[in-house]
Motif scaffolding. Sequence first.
Motif, PDB file in Angstrom:
ATOM      1  N   MET A 112       1.014  -1.390   0.081  1.00  0.00           N
ATOM      2  CA  MET A 112       0.165  -0.195   0.285  1.00  0.00           C
ATOM      3  C   MET A 112       0.546   1.296  -0.390  1.00  0.00           C
ATOM      4  N   LYS A 113       0.363   2.438  -0.885  1.00  0.00           N
ATOM      5  CA  LYS A 113       1.511   3.919  -1.046  1.00  0.00           C
ATOM      6  C   LYS A 113       0.325   4.079  -0.480  1.00  0.00           C
ATOM      7  N   LEU A 114       0.383   5.745   0.248  1.00  0.00           N
ATOM      8  CA  LEU A 114       0.080   6.647   0.523  1.00  0.00           C
ATOM      9  C   LEU A 114       0.251   8.281   0.284  1.00  0.00           C
ATOM     10  N   TYR A 115       0.185   8.815  -0.723  1.00  0.00           N
ATOM     11  CA  TYR A 115      -0.226  10.193  -0.731  1.00  0.00           C
ATOM     12  C   TYR A 115      -0.621  11.504  -0.705  1.00  0.00           C
ATOM     13  N   THR A 116      -0.132  11.859   0.699  1.00  0.00           N
ATOM     14  CA  THR A 116      -0.537  12.501   0.937  1.00  0.00           C
ATOM     15  C   THR A 116      -0.524  14.252   0.546  1.00  0.00           C
ATOM     16  N   PRO A 117      -1.368  14.795   0.493  1.00  0.00           N
ATOM     17  CA  PRO A 117      -0.569  16.291   0.005  1.00  0.00           C
ATOM     18  C   PRO A 117      -0.162  17.148   1.071  1.00  0.00           C
ATOM     19  N   VAL A 118      -1.030  17.035   2.660  1.00  0.00           N
ATOM     20  CA  VAL A 118      -0.384  17.890   3.247  1.00  0.00           C
ATOM     21  C   VAL A 118      -0.835  16.449   4.790  1.00  0.00           C
ATOM     22  N   ASP A 119       0.135  16.103   5.475  1.00  0.00           N
ATOM     23  CA  ASP A 119      -0.211  15.539   6.107  1.00  0.00           C
ATOM     24  C   ASP A 119      -0.142  16.140   8.001  1.00  0.00           C
ATOM     25  N   GLN A 120      -0.919  15.930   8.742  1.00  0.00           N
ATOM     26  CA  GLN A 120      -1.050  16.717   9.969  1.00  0.00           C
ATOM     27  C   GLN A 120       0.436  16.328  10.355  1.00  0.00           C
ATOM     28  N   GLU A 121       0.895  15.067  10.476  1.00  0.00           N
ATOM     29  CA  GLU A 121       2.206  14.617  11.679  1.00  0.00           C
ATOM     30  C   GLU A 121       2.759  15.435  11.187  1.00  0.00           C
ATOM     31  N   ILE A 122       3.075  15.852   9.369  1.00  0.00           N
ATOM     32  CA  ILE A 122       4.438  16.979   9.153  1.00  0.00           C
ATOM     33  C   ILE A 122       4.544  17.515   9.152  1.00  0.00           C
ATOM     34  N   GLY A 167      -4.261  11.750   8.397  1.00  0.00           N
ATOM     35  CA  GLY A 167      -4.448  12.442   8.844  1.00  0.00           C
ATOM     36  C   GLY A 167      -5.823  12.045  10.155  1.00  0.00           C
ATOM     37  N   LEU A 168      -6.098  10.722   9.743  1.00  0.00           N
ATOM     38  CA  LEU A 168      -7.189  10.062  10.740  1.00  0.00           C
ATOM     39  C   LEU A 168      -7.332   9.372  11.875  1.00  0.00           C
ATOM     40  N   GLN A 169      -6.285   8.770  12.120  1.00  0.00           N
ATOM     41  CA  GLN A 169      -6.132   8.071  13.484  1.00  0.00           C
ATOM     42  C   GLN A 169      -4.709   6.486  12.693  1.00  0.00           C
ATOM     43  N   LYS A 170      -4.128   5.975  14.176  1.00  0.00           N
ATOM     44  CA  LYS A 170      -3.400   5.405  14.072  1.00  0.00           C
ATOM     45  C   LYS A 170      -3.963   4.213  14.123  1.00  0.00           C
ATOM     46  N   ASP A 171      -3.358   3.226  12.937  1.00  0.00           N
ATOM     47  CA  ASP A 171      -4.909   1.629  12.562  1.00  0.00           C
ATOM     48  C   ASP A 171      -3.915   1.213  12.368  1.00  0.00           C
ATOM     49  N   ASP A 172      -4.252  -0.406  11.464  1.00  0.00           N
ATOM     50  CA  ASP A 172      -3.414  -0.725  10.721  1.00  0.00           C
ATOM     51  C   ASP A 172      -4.870  -1.436   9.885  1.00  0.00           C
ATOM     52  N   ASP A 173      -6.183  -1.391  10.457  1.00  0.00           N
ATOM     53  CA  ASP A 173      -7.434  -1.481   9.379  1.00  0.00           C
ATOM     54  C   ASP A 173      -8.279  -0.568   8.746  1.00  0.00           C
ATOM     55  N   TRP A 174      -7.821  -0.914   7.835  1.00  0.00           N
ATOM     56  CA  TRP A 174      -9.315   0.367   7.342  1.00  0.00           C
ATOM     57  C   TRP A 174     -10.267  -0.015   6.264  1.00  0.00           C
ATOM     58  N   GLU A 175     -11.274   0.465   5.972  1.00  0.00           N
ATOM     59  CA  GLU A 175     -12.038   0.943   4.655  1.00  0.00           C
ATOM     60  C   GLU A 175     -11.980   1.014   3.620  1.00  0.00           C
ATOM     61  N   LEU A 176     -11.904   1.145   2.216  1.00  0.00           N
ATOM     62  CA  LEU A 176     -12.898   1.441   1.275  1.00  0.00           C
ATOM     63  C   LEU A 176     -14.111   1.191   0.051  1.00  0.00           C
ATOM     64  N   ASP A 177     -15.021   1.656   0.249  1.00  0.00           N
ATOM     65  CA  ASP A 177     -15.663   2.477   0.232  1.00  0.00           C
ATOM     66  C   ASP A 177     -15.482   3.152  -1.289  1.00  0.00           C
ATOM     67  N   PRO A 178     -16.594   2.928  -2.282  1.00  0.00           N
ATOM     68  CA  PRO A 178     -16.619   3.084  -3.701  1.00  0.00           C
ATOM     69  C   PRO A 178     -17.640   4.519  -3.485  1.00  0.00           C
ATOM     70  N   LEU A 179     -17.710   5.947  -4.377  1.00  0.00           N
ATOM     71  CA  LEU A 179     -18.276   6.509  -4.227  1.00  0.00           C
ATOM     72  C   LEU A 179     -19.188   6.845  -5.384  1.00  0.00           C
ATOM     73  N   MET A 180     -18.794   5.783  -7.065  1.00  0.00           N
ATOM     74  CA  MET A 180     -19.668   5.343  -7.480  1.00  0.00           C
ATOM     75  C   MET A 180     -20.731   6.711  -8.423  1.00  0.00           C
ATOM     76  N   GLY A 181     -19.607   7.669  -8.489  1.00  0.00           N
ATOM     77  CA  GLY A 181     -20.134   9.203  -8.377  1.00  0.00           C
ATOM     78  C   GLY A 181     -21.052   9.541  -7.815  1.00  0.00           C
ATOM     79  N   TYR A 182     -21.399   8.985  -7.246  1.00  0.00           N
ATOM     80  CA  TYR A 182     -22.191   9.773  -5.864  1.00  0.00           C
ATOM     81  C   TYR A 182     -22.005  10.583  -4.902  1.00  0.00           C
TER      82      TYR A 182
END
Length: 302
Positions: A112-122, A167-182
Amino acid sequence: MLDGKSLIDATSDLLCFQEQLIPYRSDLNTFLIPVTALGTVAGNISYIGEGTIYFILEGNWESERVYNGEIPLSVYIIDHASYIKTSVTLTTSTILDFQTSEFENSNAYGEMKLYTPVDQEINMYSYKHSEAKLSYEEVEGMCSPQERNYRLKLFKNGVKNKMNLAGLQKDDDWELDPLMGYSPQILQFYEEWNNFCIDRNEERFIVRYQVVELYIDGRFMGDYLLRVPLDNKQQNLQGAWITEANNRSAIYSAQIQEMYNKAFPDSALRMEYYFWQEENDGALYAIPRRFSRIVESGGDGT
């Protein structure tokens, strides 16, 4: 400058912005520079390897369109024997990229690779990565990969790897839900629900999320919600999560249905619930979880 030199393909680990890797769209041969706002960019672009970077101002060069992310800027990387031709463009999106190394049934294993424009940690652009498993549930009816709900688990050397993502929280478990044009309707629904929780002093049931562009093996899957699942790791909760329950008899069910009807008058999507049962009095609560497209007629949208 190119005479006698061989053209080689770009790779995803080629360019850095602010000394961190940036995402690469192989289908467009374009690197994306995550920024907080279009129009300006602050930071250095560097190349991992030997060679010199050249930004090419071509005949259709328009600085305003480049800085607004409308058109890419051509880039050549040239060394003594070869050169790479690619481009860069600006984006304000948070980008999550999953690269598969193994696949078994409905589980993909990889990175998994995550690219965040502004990471609140740094307080600046950040690139984070981890070993990961991306899973999806088999559902009845037709469901395209772009409309699947995914579960993302992070690992490091086979052990759970808790990370602060977007910037959400520290965790190892996440969910990804499609917005499907909505996107507007779904985001409006969650905003209303979270405001409702704040008004009722029920912050424990707030749904926390970040909109991301999801890529799987270089393929753009669409806009997704990277979401923190509600589970036993939540603080200030004493009771149990129930997987199946009659949502119509649960507390807050009527309010959720009202919000749903307002956001989706055509009942285009089905909503799935969390159910929480209090330990002290057995009270049952309904909490919105995620949306999926209705694949069969006759549903009422819940």
